[in-house]
Design an enzyme around this catalytic site. Sequence first.
Site, PDB file in Angstrom:
ATOM      1  N   SER A 277      39.936  33.826  32.626  1.00 57.50           N
ATOM      2  CA  SER A 277      41.109  33.741  31.766  1.00 57.50           C
ATOM      3  C   SER A 277      40.939  32.579  30.788  1.00 57.50           C
ATOM      4  O   SER A 277      40.018  32.592  29.974  1.00 57.50           O
ATOM      5  CB  SER A 277      42.376  33.605  32.618  1.00 57.50           C
ATOM      6  OG  SER A 277      43.526  33.815  31.850  1.00 57.50           O
TER       7      SER A 277
ATOM      8  N   HIS B 121      44.253  41.957  34.961  1.00 57.40           N
ATOM      9  CA  HIS B 121      43.614  40.691  34.599  1.00 57.40           C
ATOM     10  C   HIS B 121      42.763  40.127  35.734  1.00 57.40           C
ATOM     11  O   HIS B 121      41.748  39.487  35.496  1.00 57.40           O
ATOM     12  CB  HIS B 121      44.693  39.682  34.205  1.00 57.40           C
ATOM     13  CG  HIS B 121      44.159  38.430  33.580  1.00 57.40           C
ATOM     14  ND1 HIS B 121      43.253  38.437  32.548  1.00 57.40           N
ATOM     15  CD2 HIS B 121      44.402  37.120  33.845  1.00 57.40           C
ATOM     16  CE1 HIS B 121      42.969  37.201  32.183  1.00 57.40           C
ATOM     17  NE2 HIS B 121      43.644  36.380  32.972  1.00 57.40           N
TER      18      HIS B 121
ATOM     19  N   ASP C 256      43.617  45.276  31.452  1.00 59.81           N
ATOM     20  CA  ASP C 256      44.152  43.925  31.404  1.00 59.81           C
ATOM     21  C   ASP C 256      45.265  43.862  30.365  1.00 59.81           C
ATOM     22  O   ASP C 256      45.029  44.064  29.173  1.00 59.81           O
ATOM     23  CB  ASP C 256      43.030  42.951  31.037  1.00 59.81           C
ATOM     24  CG  ASP C 256      43.416  41.496  31.221  1.00 59.81           C
ATOM     25  OD1 ASP C 256      44.627  41.187  31.214  1.00 59.81           O
ATOM     26  OD2 ASP C 256      42.506  40.655  31.355  1.00 59.81           O
TER      27      ASP C 256
END
Length: 775
Positions: A645, A752, A720
């Site tokens: 991320s 995600h 995602d």
Amino acid sequence: MGVKPDKVKNIMNLKNSIYKLSFAAMIMMAMNATDLQAQGVVPAQKGEKTFTLEDLNFGGNNYRNMVAKNRWCTWWGNELVRQDVDACYLVNKTTGKETKLFGINDINQWIAPTKDIKVRALYNALFPFAGKSIVMVSNGSKTYTVDFKKHKLLSEMDFADGENLLEANAQQNAFAYLKGSNLYVRTFDVTSNALTKEKKSHDFQLSKDGSREIVYGQSVHRDEFGISKGTFWSPNGELLAFYRMDQSMVTDYPQVDIPEIGFNHSETQSCIATPAPDKYPMTGETSHKVTVGVFDCMTGKTIYLKAGDPTDRYFTNIAWSPDSKTIYMFELNRDQNDCRLTAYNAETGEKTGELYRETDEKYVEPCHPIQFLPWDSNSFIMQSRKDGYNHLYLCTLGKHRSRMASNTESLEIKQLTSGKWEVMEVLGFNTKRKSIIIASNEKSPIQRNIFAVDTKTGKRTLVDDCGKGWHSATLSENGQYVFDNYSTPTVPRKIALVNTENGKRTAYFTAENPWKGYNVPEYSCGTIKAADGETDLYWRMVKPVNFDPNKKYPTIIYVYGGPHAHNVDARWNYSSRGWETYMAEKGYLLFILDNRGSENRGKAFEQATFRQLGQIEMQDQMKGVEYLKTLPYVDADKIGVHGWSFGGFMTISLMTNHPDVFKVGVAGGPVIDWHWYEVMYGERYMDTPQTNPEGYRKTSLLYQAKNLKGKLQIIQGLNDVTVVPQHCLTFLKACIAAGTQPDFFVYPGEPHNMRGHQSTHLHERISNYFFDYLK
């Protein structure tokens, strides 16, 4: 989070005493050069067993047996109840001894004597009324309210297909739920038996236009500003405040669902992917509009707060007055630099006042609703970072608050806590002592300890007499007792029951070391100076199993680096992730540094990255690299980096801005260009692309694709909705144009983060990439 000085631990196995002394001197010089101020070492545990990813990864088949055992407990007013699979137990708070309240067989017998088993575990049993023998249990599709002393079922909430419970209201035995996309409330007569033929429940439909574009009763503003739900029951249980979000004007992001097809699927079965568009407001683009409704269970009527045009505004941290007549919330402009605490009449929806206003040249981020004092319905606690750190303010309403004009003069504000540390959570109140029970990092930036704060003097008293480690606690209804669940760098888990009035502490549970008998690496913690030369940054190091200081080891830097997160704290093994232990077992040294921009260190520490995400963070991470290069056992030619991320963004940032330093990188779900991230988060830290074009261009990794030299693997969940696939796909396109060669892997159907056992597959892939190229 106590750290134990042991700065020469890494030389104890050297055979030559002369070399031992010289090597110790080298280490001390390196520490002095980096201004090391805190060093802790968790000694390696000798054993013969070795770990696998099935042991250490949270999706692994044996993971549940490799984490410290726990005790799941909940408060029944001021009584503590342990929830287990097959029974609930009353816990004596002064001795820790347990008495069985009821078992799973009892519950199922009381629910339906002649039917099949309804409830299979009691981990989630709730006791909503102090002094009343009522428990609420659920099996996922139904929620039962049972009187466990009278052995009687009081109500049964059945959720049909397409119905989803949002929030239960114990006071009125009512439930807010979604049916399709519309919001409903179902109420029960708690004195009746729901299995009788008489109708004892009533359903209210609060909306009729619910859809993918008009969303009711759910979290809004993409879970920013501390928002985690969309319904809010009043203290008396008669009113329900709820969010309505109109996102019809928000652009659809073109997600695609890949069908799950077995090996023996029919030739006639459709194999075509289907569109699954997601409303995703990107920075600088049109965002959704939110309003707040209020439903009255007594009249069946709904009104909406008259807050004005919701365009480019955020409504957050909804709170009720103790008398259930007033709703408070923080209102924030789209620039997120002007925050106002406002009040509304819950019956009419009229605005009754603006109580407080806070502005900041960068941003204000309200994340906590106000909390009224249980003994004074005219005073509440507010959290703010206006003095540079998150602290408590005692606010007292004026006598004529029902006629307040839009000014701040009707609110008296007194700062209760202060200092270069943060209040991390308000756990509740001790009504007898008139104190507030909080969690804070006053003891150390990497600790979390429990304190009682006197509301008159602001004096703080340490509640957890341990004074070390990381404490996650819950408070009894009157605040007299704390259920203190904590760990330290050397202790996997302990639980104590603490009397906040006299400080007496009862040991309740101590978990055994689940890694006993395994060959475990050494975990250590310390500080270096940030790139500004002043700020202390905390790091964690995991040395290879059977560490030999005469050898040089390939080193992996694990990084996150973004807001609202940190990696290093004083939990067990300094909060090291299982994957780090796995890689240490394979001969790698792991290094993790919390750079400026991460959480719990104050406003200036966080806001240093404003309008230039990734830049200050990289400077600090490179200070970590400088420190590593001073260590004789680090192979400076074999440094890798991995993150997910924001950490994926940092990984590619480091790989492309410092291509001669990092040989290998694995970036998961990476942000590539902040143009494509969501409005609320992206604009808070970067402003809009229209007002900060230089910052967006400087931080975009598209322009850095040409600089890639090392081996880089990018991994993405195909579905995602947090960091949409456009990021990594566009970066790949930029690499193709530049002639650079990253590797790419995708998980179809995954969001995600990879779920279940696919997470083990993911970490095997990450590990293998380092095995192949960083050796």
